[in-house]
Write a protein that holds these residues in place. Structure first.
Motif, mmCIF file in Angstrom:
data_model
loop_
_atom_site.group_PDB
_atom_site.id
_atom_site.type_symbol
_atom_site.label_atom_id
_atom_site.label_comp_id
_atom_site.label_asym_id
_atom_site.label_seq_id
_atom_site.Cartn_x
_atom_site.Cartn_y
_atom_site.Cartn_z
ATOM 1 N N ASN A 78 0.875 -1.176 0.000
ATOM 2 C CA ASN A 78 0.000 0.000 0.000
ATOM 3 C C ASN A 78 0.911 1.226 0.000
ATOM 4 O O ASN A 78 1.558 1.522 1.000
ATOM 5 C CB ASN A 78 -0.904 -0.005 1.233
ATOM 6 C CG ASN A 78 -1.859 1.184 1.268
ATOM 7 O OD1 ASN A 78 -1.513 2.285 0.870
ATOM 8 N ND2 ASN A 78 -3.061 0.949 1.768
ATOM 9 N N THR A 80 0.285 4.310 -0.030
ATOM 10 C CA THR A 80 -0.167 5.457 0.759
ATOM 11 C C THR A 80 0.527 5.495 2.108
ATOM 12 O O THR A 80 0.967 6.558 2.574
ATOM 13 C CB THR A 80 -1.697 5.403 0.965
ATOM 14 O OG1 THR A 80 -2.322 5.302 -0.301
ATOM 15 C CG2 THR A 80 -2.194 6.641 1.683
ATOM 16 N N ASP A 81 0.659 4.309 2.730
ATOM 17 C CA ASP A 81 1.226 4.289 4.083
ATOM 18 C C ASP A 81 2.392 3.309 4.258
ATOM 19 O O ASP A 81 2.919 3.144 5.358
ATOM 20 C CB ASP A 81 0.128 3.974 5.109
ATOM 21 C CG ASP A 81 -0.535 2.608 4.873
ATOM 22 O OD1 ASP A 81 -0.058 1.851 4.007
ATOM 23 O OD2 ASP A 81 -1.529 2.322 5.561
ATOM 24 N N SER A 83 2.380 0.082 4.055
ATOM 25 C CA SER A 83 2.026 -1.188 4.703
ATOM 26 C C SER A 83 2.018 -2.317 3.668
ATOM 27 O O SER A 83 1.902 -2.073 2.467
ATOM 28 C CB SER A 83 0.659 -1.086 5.380
ATOM 29 O OG SER A 83 -0.352 -0.864 4.416
ATOM 30 N N PRO A 96 1.713 -2.730 9.073
ATOM 31 C CA PRO A 96 2.260 -1.366 8.911
ATOM 32 C C PRO A 96 3.787 -1.346 8.946
ATOM 33 O O PRO A 96 4.409 -0.799 9.874
ATOM 34 C CB PRO A 96 1.653 -0.623 10.105
ATOM 35 C CG PRO A 96 1.478 -1.676 11.156
ATOM 36 C CD PRO A 96 1.150 -2.958 10.420
ATOM 37 N N LYS A 98 6.270 0.164 7.209
ATOM 38 C CA LYS A 98 6.971 1.456 7.204
ATOM 39 C C LYS A 98 6.882 2.131 8.581
ATOM 40 O O LYS A 98 7.901 2.549 9.144
ATOM 41 C CB LYS A 98 6.387 2.362 6.126
ATOM 42 C CG LYS A 98 6.921 3.805 6.119
ATOM 43 C CD LYS A 98 6.229 4.613 5.012
ATOM 44 C CE LYS A 98 6.352 6.107 5.239
ATOM 45 N NZ LYS A 98 7.696 6.620 4.932
ATOM 46 N N ALA A 99 5.686 2.212 9.124
ATOM 47 C CA ALA A 99 5.494 2.894 10.405
ATOM 48 C C ALA A 99 6.274 2.205 11.520
ATOM 49 O O ALA A 99 6.927 2.871 12.345
ATOM 50 C CB ALA A 99 4.000 2.938 10.755
ATOM 51 N N THR A 329 8.805 9.349 0.508
ATOM 52 C CA THR A 329 7.537 8.961 -0.125
ATOM 53 C C THR A 329 7.707 7.528 -0.579
ATOM 54 O O THR A 329 8.806 6.999 -0.592
ATOM 55 C CB THR A 329 7.227 9.855 -1.345
ATOM 56 O OG1 THR A 329 8.233 9.583 -2.321
ATOM 57 C CG2 THR A 329 7.222 11.312 -0.980
ATOM 58 N N ASN A 330 6.603 6.923 -0.979
ATOM 59 C CA ASN A 330 6.717 5.554 -1.463
ATOM 60 C C ASN A 330 6.658 5.501 -2.986
ATOM 61 O O ASN A 330 6.117 4.581 -3.569
ATOM 62 C CB ASN A 330 5.624 4.667 -0.855
ATOM 63 C CG ASN A 330 6.180 3.914 0.334
ATOM 64 O OD1 ASN A 330 7.060 3.094 0.185
ATOM 65 N ND2 ASN A 330 5.713 4.254 1.509
#
Length: 332
Positions: A78, A80-81, A83, A96, A98-99, A329-330
């Protein structure tokens, strides 16, 4: 200014490959840790962070030397985030990554699919070096790959760009694929597909063949067996490899007609056969490609091997970090 390092991470089902890489793409050091799939893989980000800190201690280098972290994981991302939507072999679902990695490492993190990162690695420091438009296909247990256009990975609408293995190749009587379709390129050109074709050939041909001899002796066949026998001019093995090359050549030509790439790079275990697989693919490619597309294109074997993923992850980190803010950014 003191040299900074990028961290490249390639998460696999058995091992996690890590590397510190300079901004010029030189590997400073690389290492592996086991993939801990307990608790649905929730320990993986912590394991990565601990391993990075331990390696810095070994090298007597401060954490400030690290610029950013790029990570490749199996399954759709994903963007956007950052994940991972699903990675069955790791137990992840809407994970998740990245987070969690940013929290554990205190570094900017960017995430992409592992096959895409292998493509970026080959573009940066491998067989695709210098090519802004490139097709990368990896022939292993499955067929993966990545498409690079104008130096950027093609992600598409929802991250499914570059799914080369799921190009429908046999429109009638195709074998079932894990994706739910039939006749995908993966069912033909992967190591498992090659074995399936060989077993079909052994069961249907009346001609003497060493393929049958090997199968009767061991009750099994591997893609390496088939490729080795094809090199030794075994008729049945050559027929199987010719069929594989036909469908690969057709798929790659059709992709190339849309992209007009400078290079096509072929990696994965099957590519270790070298010219035995490359030469027939080239012949079929030329017969199917638009003549102008064939002009000047280089079809070659990948050179980075297992390092492609970590080097591509480092490239992703390098190009995704803005120099002043460290924001990522991804998108590549």
């Amino acid at each position: 200014m003191e040299e900074r390092w990028l961290v490249g991470v390639d998460i696999g089902g058995t091992t996690i490959k890590l590397a510190f890489v300079t901004e010029d793409g030189e590997v400073v050091t690389k290492w592996e840790i086991p993939t801990d799939k307990c608790e649905n893989g929730h320990r993986i980000p912590t394991d990565i962070a601990i391993s990075i800190d331990q390696k810095l201690l070994e090298l007597n280098s401060p954490k400030e030397k690290l610029l950013a972290l790029g990570v490749g994981a199996p399954g759709p991302v994903n963007f956007t985030d950052g994940s991972i939507e699903v990675a069955v072999n790791l137990g992840w679902e809407h994970f998740p990554l990245k987070a969690l990695l940013e929290k554990e490492t205190a570094l900017p993190v960017v995430v992409d699919n592992d096959a895409n990162l292998a493509a970026l690695g080959e573009m940066w420091k491998g067989a695709g070096a210098g090519a802004n438009d490139m097709i990368f296909v990896t022939l292993g247990t499955g067929v993966g790959g990545g498409i690079i256009s104008n130096g950027k990975i093609v992600h598409g609408l929802n991250g499914a760009g570059g799914e080369i293995g799921h190009i429908t190749s046999k429109i009638k009587d195709g074998a079932s694929c894990n994706c739910g379709k039939k006749g995908c390129l993966e069912t033909i050109a992967s190591a498992t597909g090659i074995v399936r074709l060989a077993l079909e050939e052994v069961s249907t041909t009346a001609e003497p063949t060493r393929l049958r001899d090997v199968f009767e002796q061991t009750q099994s066949l591997t893609a390496k067996d088939i490729l080795d026998l094809a090199k030794e001019e075994d008729g049945a093995a050559k027929k199987v490899i010719d069929e594989v090359a036909l469908y690969l050549g057709l798929a790659l030509a059709n992709l190339a007609n849309g992209l007009n790439p400078e290079k096509i790079v072929i990696g994965g275990g099957v590519s270790k056969a070298g010219d035995a697989i490359l030469a027939p693919i080239k012949e079929y490619f030329v017969s199917f490609a638009f003549p102008k597309v064939s002009e000047g294109i280089e079809i070659t074997i990948a050179t980075l091997g297992n390092d492609a993923g970590v080097i591509g992850a480092a490239w992703l980190a390098k190009t995704s970090v803005t120099a002043n803010t460290g924001v990522t950014t991804n998108t590549v």
